[in-house]
Write an enzyme that holds these catalytic residues in place. Structure first.
Site, PDB file in Angstrom:
ATOM      1  N   TYR A 203      34.971  28.429  46.939  1.00 29.76           N
ATOM      2  CA  TYR A 203      34.961  29.692  46.172  1.00 29.76           C
ATOM      3  C   TYR A 203      36.399  30.143  45.965  1.00 29.76           C
ATOM      4  O   TYR A 203      37.239  30.070  46.875  1.00 29.76           O
ATOM      5  CB  TYR A 203      34.193  30.759  46.946  1.00 29.76           C
ATOM      6  CG  TYR A 203      34.276  32.147  46.338  1.00 29.76           C
ATOM      7  CD1 TYR A 203      33.322  32.583  45.430  1.00 29.76           C
ATOM      8  CD2 TYR A 203      35.311  33.026  46.682  1.00 29.76           C
ATOM      9  CE1 TYR A 203      33.393  33.849  44.870  1.00 29.76           C
ATOM     10  CE2 TYR A 203      35.390  34.293  46.121  1.00 29.76           C
ATOM     11  CZ  TYR A 203      34.432  34.699  45.218  1.00 29.76           C
ATOM     12  OH  TYR A 203      34.517  35.954  44.676  1.00 29.76           O
ATOM     13  N   GLU A 291      36.389  34.953  38.713  1.00 24.74           N
ATOM     14  CA  GLU A 291      35.686  34.426  39.877  1.00 24.74           C
ATOM     15  C   GLU A 291      35.137  33.038  39.549  1.00 24.74           C
ATOM     16  O   GLU A 291      34.366  32.876  38.610  1.00 24.74           O
ATOM     17  CB  GLU A 291      34.543  35.362  40.263  1.00 24.74           C
ATOM     18  CG  GLU A 291      33.783  34.928  41.504  1.00 24.74           C
ATOM     19  CD  GLU A 291      32.634  35.872  41.820  1.00 24.74           C
ATOM     20  OE1 GLU A 291      32.441  36.213  42.993  1.00 24.74           O
ATOM     21  OE2 GLU A 291      31.927  36.278  40.869  1.00 24.74           O
TER      22      GLU A 291
END
Length: 482
Positions: A203, A291
């Site tokens: 991530y 993101e």
């Protein structure tokens, strides 16, 4: 990639309080927020244009084009870029390569990213598997269902012919997910992309952080899942790097983050380069959040941004006209889209009393007090501070056009707003629109006496209230007495 769906109230108004607030969270329609919404393929195109590695993909608007795209991907694959099938002639690609001929090895020219062009030899191979994805803004596509009977808005296949058949059952039909209305959203485009195996998921996010007074990187070796869950259960796996707004993301900082999220050997350098390109993209497009989840590694050592969300700064629209022109409003509430044309903020609810206010705080209080006295708000419509008479007229036109509205409550506190302008707009709207539902008006503040005179001398059936509580009681009574 698709902008995530959320309750309008949560994003636009912040946390609500009181019983009405709890009810409002349950009844507000699930529709995209009125900020910039980009489809998945649009976000991937932006990333590829800035040198970020994404899967190669095509966008199709009919089943034949989808089939053709699948055949091309199975014939040859570069691993990055994407275009509309309608715009291509010789397999053009965005991102790292374009305009390649069909040999085993290609001398390809990179895009003019960072004003550097160089020829690069790339060994190409056909895609092993293809993923077909319906393009809507709502999440939960994989578990959704179509009005055609097809289950799932995301399908994997190794047979190009399957893509054409699946596209027939997607395009022109509504896709229903847990984030759409019960009617679903009509699918007008599908993305046909190379399906890459993911050996490891991480991530990575870059966002503006108030505590740091600037941008910050957040990473975790555990990607492909809800990052909030990782933060709650394994906080030691969340890594943060404050970015110097002047220096940017340096090589050492990028490598440190790559190492923290688990990249090793040659992939660590590749990941660091991608991190730096992502920060460059973050700055160039005036993003507030970027993101990437998952930020992944393939079995053959590629580092790829498989999925991402990009939030843009609305205040930078004047600098990012090309990006903002791509905004997709096709899935938005039609009333909300219409309100936006006149700089009005509209949020649809499921009640029958329309609220016409100035300021988000006053709107929340108005919704709460209507609920307190037994009514249900049909909407929240915020005029803002610099309101003009025509906006008042357009606001009434919107409210009266909603068949669910059985009464209207106007609640204005005139600080910046001139109450007389509101009063003139109200009387004009009532006469021209031939208002047929009860109207209760509560005005306070700048030029309020003149405003009350305008209303009282208008000869129109407008009920004036001395305070907000009286106004709420009056409008609720006008509905319950029917």
């Amino acid at each position: 990639m698709a902008a995530s769906l959320t309750l309008h109230a949560a994003r636009t108004l912040g946390a609500r309080t009181g019983r009405a607030a709890r009810d409002a969270r349950q009844v507000v329609r699930l529709i995209p927020v009125r900020w910039l919404n980009l489809q998945e393929y649009q976000s991937k195109k932006i990333m590829a244009d800035h040198g970020v590695t994404v899967q190669r993909f095509f966008v199709a608007e009919n089943s034949q084009d989808a089939l053709e795209a699948a055949k091309r991907l199975r014939k040859i694959s570069h691993g990055t870029g994407g275009v509309s099938i309608a715009d291509v002639a010789e397999l053009p690609l965005t991102g790292s390569t374009k305009n390649c001929n069909q040999e085993d090895t290609y001398a390809c020219k990179q895009t003019d990213y960072a004003k550097q062009r160089e020829k690069k030899s790339i060994k190409c191979k056909k895609a092993k598997e293809i993923v077909l994805k319906a393009q809507i803004l709502a999440g939960g596509r994989g578990k959704g269902s179509f009005t055609s009977g097809l289950k799932g808005g995301v399908h994997l296949t190794k047979n190009p012919d399957d893509v054409g058949q699946l596209a027939k059952q997607m395009l022109g039909y509504n896709l229903i997910t847990n984030q759409t209305t019960k009617e679903g959203v009509k699918v007008s485009k599908v993305m046909v992309a190379e399906a890459l195996d993911i050996a490891r998921e991480t991530y990575l996010a870059i966002l503006m952080d108030r505590a740091c007074n600037g941008p910050i990187m957040v990473g975790s070796p555990q990607g492909g899942m809800d990052i909030e869950e990782v933060a709650a259960t394994k906080p030691e796996l969340i890594f943060k790097e404050v970015i110097d707004i002047i220096e940017g993301v340096g090589k050492d900082q990028a490598i440190r983050m790559a190492a923290n999220i688990g990249f090793k050997g040659p992939q660590q350098q590749k990941a660091a380069e991608q991190i730096q390109k992502l920060y460059s993209l973050f700055l160039k497009v005036d993003a507030t959040q970027l993101e990437v989840n998952p930020f992944g590694e393939t079995p053959d050592g590629q580092v790829v941004c498989f999925d991402a969300k990009i939030n843009f700064d609305d205040n930078a629209e004047f600098r990012q006209k090309e990006i903002f022109s791509q905004g997709d409003v096709s899935e938005a509430d039609p009333l909300e889209s219409e309100a936006a044309k006149y700089d009005l903020k509209y949020i649809g609810m499921d009640g029958n009393i329309a609220c016409f206010v100035n300021g988000a705080g006053l709107a929340m209080a108005t919704c709460d007090i209507i609920d307190l006295h037994g009514g249900k708000p049909a909407n929240f419509l915020d005029l803002g501070g610099g309101v003009q008479e025509n906006q008042v007229y357009q606001a009434f036109k919107l409210l009266t056009g909603d068949p669910r509205v059985e009464a209207i409550l106007v609640n204005i506190f005139g600080g910046i707003v001139n109450c007389a302008i509101i009063a003139n707009g109200i009387t004009k709207a009532c006469r021209e629109l031939k208002l047929e539902v009860p109207l209760v008006v509560r005005l306070e503040g700048t030029n309020v006496n003149e405003a009350k005179r305008i209303l009282s001398e208008s000869g129109l059936p407008i009920a004036s209230a001395s305070n907000l509580e009286d106004a709420a009681k009056m409008v609720v009574a006008s509905v319950t007495s029917k």
